[in-house]
Design an enzyme around this catalytic site. Sequence first.
Site, short mmCIF file in Angstrom:
data_model
loop_
_atom_site.label_atom_id
_atom_site.label_comp_id
_atom_site.label_asym_id
_atom_site.label_seq_id
_atom_site.Cartn_x
_atom_site.Cartn_y
_atom_site.Cartn_z
N LYS A 80 -33.61 48.08 54.28
CA LYS A 80 -34.39 46.85 54.47
C LYS A 80 -33.67 45.70 53.79
O LYS A 80 -33.04 45.87 52.75
CB LYS A 80 -35.79 47.00 53.86
CG LYS A 80 -36.62 45.72 53.85
CD LYS A 80 -37.92 45.88 53.08
CE LYS A 80 -38.64 44.54 52.95
NZ LYS A 80 -39.90 44.64 52.18
N GLU A 119 -48.68 36.64 46.07
CA GLU A 119 -48.10 37.88 45.55
C GLU A 119 -47.93 37.85 44.03
O GLU A 119 -47.10 37.11 43.50
CB GLU A 119 -46.75 38.17 46.21
CG GLU A 119 -46.21 39.53 45.87
CD GLU A 119 -45.35 40.13 46.98
OE1 GLU A 119 -44.90 41.28 46.81
OE2 GLU A 119 -45.12 39.46 48.00
#
Length: 423
Positions: A182, A227
């Site tokens: 990723k 976040e």
Amino acid sequence: MSLSDPVPPGRLPAPQLVVRSQPADGVADRLMDHLPDEGGLAWVRRGDGHVGWGVAARLDVAGSNRFAQAQSWWQELVGHAVIRDEVGVPGSGLLCFGSFGFTDDDPSELVVPEVIVGRRGSTTWVTTISPASSLAAPPSLTTHEPDPVGLVAFADGSRSGTEWSGIVADAVSRITTGALDKVVLARDLIALAEKPIDLRWPLRRLAAAYPNCWTFSVDGLIGATPELLVRREKGLITSRVLAGTIRRTGDDAHDLALAASLARSSKDLEEHEYAVRSVADALKPHCKSMNVPETPFVLHLPNVMHLASDVAGVAANGASALGLAAALHPSAAICGTPTDTARDLIGKIEGMSRGRFSGPVGWMDAGGDGEWCIALRCGQADPADPTRMRIFAGAGIVAGSDPEAELAETIAKLVPMRDALGD
């Protein structure tokens, strides 16, 4: 470095500060209403938090050792401070705001304001911080109205949308060959305002539109991030991991169906798993017990929905909130997996400097407790041109990523800052 060690060459010794936190009446419903027109610091969620202004002490730092240098400076500052805290809640007493660059070379800083106004539930307070040689009186609390920025136009930043989609396609091909699992790729836009951008204008709008996010302002970097990188409070460590995103339509029934599809998406679940694993692995050495959810929940925000997991642990050592943030940065949620490979690829193909976008942003108190989030849904004011601002968004790229869909995701993530800047 211990507090008795000599000060490194080129760095001034930390000043001796006198700090006093007192309960206060007359705090505005919106903390950010107290911010002056320049130099304001903010950390607000659901109306709670703290804002500050002035500079009692400041550290600017860069390099691979920047977190350790910042921690050492803060410990030295705390060790010399005289603190009288009559409030005794998280955020009272001596406090620093901070923001760190994504890479070692990006600028980072800790700022200790001269005045802090805070709220936690029904408790409100004012903190004054000043050199021992010049004690400050509690300020009279006043409110200020920000100036609208007028018409705002947006232009491509480092890459056009088409160019960025091509970079995503390149990344997908590298992932397919097994080079990495990723990578998170970012892009920017340039906001061009009719008038100088009064940062209090977008800050107010962000806090109103995204109350469940952490709205922040540190040295010209402003935003509303969903976040939480890490919170340390009274021995409890928590981190909220977001990875996997879908855009909302505004139709409640359709959005519920989209949320269900997000929760079943193999591509998004894979991306989320990498992010959760990276956070859990980084926190494990600092926790004597941990709770890592097996499945994520869907976090609903006004513009997008995310797969989210709350990782929690009980602190096993004396690592401060900043030390924990350093252990976590960069997580898979904003860099990729494996970390070093993803970071190298970002440097090769992303084509821009992120600055402090996607770096830790937050605050810490004298005991090492605090909150650090990832600087997302944010913009950086241009110090050379007050009518300009860079705004940022990113997307996690895995083997199943579609470049056009990833571009659409970044467009959705740019909405909070675009709307906040609008007249």
